[in-house]
Design a protein around this motif. Structure first.
Motif, PDB file in Angstrom:
ATOM      1  N   ARG A 218       0.908  -1.459   0.086  1.00 20.04           N
ATOM      2  CA  ARG A 218      -0.108  -0.100   0.020  1.00 20.04           C
ATOM      3  C   ARG A 218       0.752   1.253  -0.137  1.00 20.04           C
ATOM      4  NH1 ARG A 218      -2.932  -3.169   3.434  1.00 20.04           N
ATOM      5  NH2 ARG A 218      -2.435  -2.425   5.383  1.00 20.04           N
ATOM      6  N   ARG A 222       0.826   4.285  -2.808  1.00 21.34           N
ATOM      7  CA  ARG A 222       0.705   5.738  -2.444  1.00 21.34           C
ATOM      8  C   ARG A 222       1.899   6.550  -3.276  1.00 21.34           C
ATOM      9  NH1 ARG A 222      -3.891   7.137  -0.660  1.00 21.34           N
ATOM     10  NH2 ARG A 222      -4.457   6.062   1.386  1.00 21.34           N
ATOM     11  N   HIS A 226       0.963   9.349  -6.243  1.00 22.89           N
ATOM     12  CA  HIS A 226       1.346  10.606  -6.219  1.00 22.89           C
ATOM     13  C   HIS A 226       2.169  10.725  -7.570  1.00 22.89           C
ATOM     14  CE1 HIS A 226       3.443  14.383  -5.022  1.00 22.89           C
ATOM     15  NE2 HIS A 226       4.644  13.967  -5.293  1.00 22.89           N
ATOM     16  N   THR A 233      -7.707   8.774  -4.567  1.00 21.73           N
ATOM     17  CA  THR A 233      -6.533   8.669  -3.680  1.00 21.73           C
ATOM     18  C   THR A 233      -6.962   7.451  -2.879  1.00 21.73           C
ATOM     19  OG1 THR A 233      -7.556  10.003  -1.950  1.00 21.73           O
ATOM     20  CG2 THR A 233      -5.836  11.113  -3.369  1.00 21.73           C
ATOM     21  N   LEU A 235      -6.694   3.645  -2.283  1.00 22.21           N
ATOM     22  CA  LEU A 235      -5.752   2.559  -2.614  1.00 22.21           C
ATOM     23  C   LEU A 235      -6.453   1.231  -3.063  1.00 22.21           C
ATOM     24  CD1 LEU A 235      -3.027   3.051  -0.350  1.00 22.21           C
ATOM     25  CD2 LEU A 235      -2.689   3.174  -2.759  1.00 22.21           C
ATOM     26  N   GLY A 265       0.571  10.540   2.199  1.00 26.79           N
ATOM     27  CA  GLY A 265       0.113   9.262   2.548  1.00 26.79           C
ATOM     28  C   GLY A 265       1.100   8.204   2.779  1.00 26.79           C
TER      29      GLY A 265
END
Length: 502
Positions: A218, A222, A226, A233, A235, A265
């Motif tokens: 995860r 993130r 980005h 946003t 996941l 994040g």
């Protein structure tokens, strides 16, 4: 006394709606999650993690980290104290690789029982792999491919075929283990290749997709969100093509810690092990050659919860169940969404079961934002779709429902102008979402989002979009209905018509 003396891990529930608590003692963290009972995709009533680092010294000493033991005991005592106030019907304690492999793992499990009253079950690697796969199925009953569950001290691999996990395997490829190579990439790759080569041969038939489970994956997700500017946003169910995953692994392995820590994040506790996780991801891509990867927000804890679901509940769609639950607690007339879906479905004519599920799910959400100020109802509905704990829709599915609900409240193409999530949809999907939104707007206006009226105003699509009210339906028609019918007809590129009863 917090719990009865006979409380054990995997104890049966007393009632179907009892809350289920899971305490997961892992190599990196100790976490308790409490789920609602009796739901296909139950919400988390409580979710707390403590980074204990039990397995931080496992590769060097073969034993649990002393500081980690102290922190884990404190965390479990807290969780046991809170569990009663949270009205947990059955509390499940599971421990994974760190306790399974440490010399003092069994002794520590006994200490936990004596000091906290939690009967902790140290599960096998095969059980850990199965539960992780069940966690993926918990969120998506149609999942397939390989589940790759990466913990601190181990990595489990389990195939899913026809909605069922096959026999999985465990490997000693957690970041804590790989760190024992002291940054020597040749040694690290040799460790990985030795473990993965036989597994890749055995599981080659199931490697079209890698379903990634675990905090390290995860965190990498993130980074990818980005780097790519992905419009959502979330996941869970985020898909990454294999070539993009190669680039992600290469970039992350070369990035310095400051750069990784600056990523929105990305947990600070993951920054130190992200390069190892990226190196491992690159090796997985080489060995399994998947078409794509999919990140799951669910895992072992949801897999334990899945064990408790009756077959009748397991058979339900997580997406429909979640959206129906939103309607039940937030809409003015729960049940209207199902009537609306039945009313408009012949006109929408979905081509696949998945498309029909999305349409029905959106219909359940058609009135959940009625309490919001009129200027913000569309925004409120959008947040329900794009931020809620919805599962088995995928990111494109969330975007489809969001586009339909925006059209339902605002009408016309202008409602979608500039919406960033639209880039997740093909043009044809956007058009279909707008048609759905226009029909939902029409149906909600005809019935006033009240049950029992749409059956008197059936609709069909031939050369025109035709409303066919019976004698009762005639009484709910009016100028506002004419306007909404015309808007819906324009969405389909036809004219509107009303056929009055004889």
């Amino acid at each position: 006394m917090l719990f009865a003396d006979d409380l054990t891990s995997f104890a049966p529930l007393r009632a179907g709606d009892d809350r289920i608590g899971v305490i997961d003692v892992g190599s990196n963290s100790v976490r308790m999650v409490v789920f609602e009972g009796g739901r296909r995709c139950p919400a988390m009533v409580f979710n707390e993690k403590v980074l204990c680092g039990l397995g931080a010294e496992l590769g060097k000493t073969g034993r649990l980290a002393p500081v980690g033991r102290e922190r884990a005991l404190r965390a479990i005592q807290r969780f046991m104290t809170l569990a009663q106030g949270l009205r947990v019907g059955s509390l499940v304690g599971v421990a994974t690789a760190a306790l399974r492999e440490a010399e003092d793992g069994v002794a520590f499990g006994e200490q936990i029982r004596e000091e906290t009253r939690l009967n902790l079950q140290i599960i096998s690697g095969e059980d850990e792999a199965r539960l992780a796969a069940q966690g993926v199925l918990f969120g998506d009953p149609e999942a397939s491919g390989l589940v790759i569950d990466l913990g601190g001290a181990s990595m489990e691999i389990c195939p899913i075929v026809n909605g069922e996990p096959l026999t999985g395997v465990t490997t000693r490829l957690g970041p804590q283990r790989l760190a024992s190579a002291n940054g020597d990439r040749t040694d690290m790759r040799e460790m990985i290749d030795t473990a993965l080569t036989p597994v890749a041969q055995d599981f080659a038939a199931h490697s079209h997709r890698l379903n990634l489970v675990g905090g390290a994956w995860r965190a990498l997700g993130r980074v990818q969100l980005h780097l790519t500017g992905h419009p959502l946003t979330i996941l869970h169910e985020y898909e990454i093509a294999a070539d993009e995953a190669h680039d992600l692994a290469l970039w992350t392995a070369q990035a310095d810690s400051e750069m990784l820590a600056s990523m929105p994040g990305v947990p600070g506790g993951r920054v130190g092990t992200l390069p190892q996780a990226a190196f491992l991801l690159s090796a997985l891509l080489d060995h399994f050659e998947p078409d794509d990867l999919k990140i799951s927000g669910f895992g072992l804890r949801e897999g334990v919860c899945y064990d408790y679901l009756p077959d009748l509940v397991r058979a339900q769609s997580p997406l429909i169940s979640t959206c129906r639950g939103q309607e039940r607690t937030r809409a003015r007339a729960p049940g209207f969404g199902a009537e609306l879906a039945d009313w408009l479905m012949p006109v929408m004519a979905p081509e696949t079961p998945a498309e029909e599920r999305l349409i029905r799910a959106a219909c359940h959400l058609v009135d959940v934002s009625w309490r919001a100020h009129p200027d913000y109802r569309a925004t409120s509905c959008l947040e329900v779709v794009t931020r809620a704990n919805v599962s088995s829709a995928g990111h494109a599915g969330r975007a489809f429902m969001a586009a339909a609900l925006l059209t339902r409240y605002k009408g016309g193409r202008k409602a979608l102008s500039g919406a960033p999530f639209l880039k997740l949809l093909a043009d044809a999907q956007v058009e279909q979402a707008m048609r759905l939104g226009a029909l939902m707007r029409l149906g909600a206006t005809i019935a006033g989002t009240t049950r029992g009226y749409l059956e008197h105003c059936p609709i069909r699509l031939d050369d025109d979009l035709v409303l066919i009210p019976d004698a009762t339906g005639q009484h709910v028609l009016g100028e506002e209905i004419d306007k909404r019918l015309a808007q819906a007809a324009r969405a389909f590129g036809v004219s509107a018509a009303v056929i009055a009863p004889e």
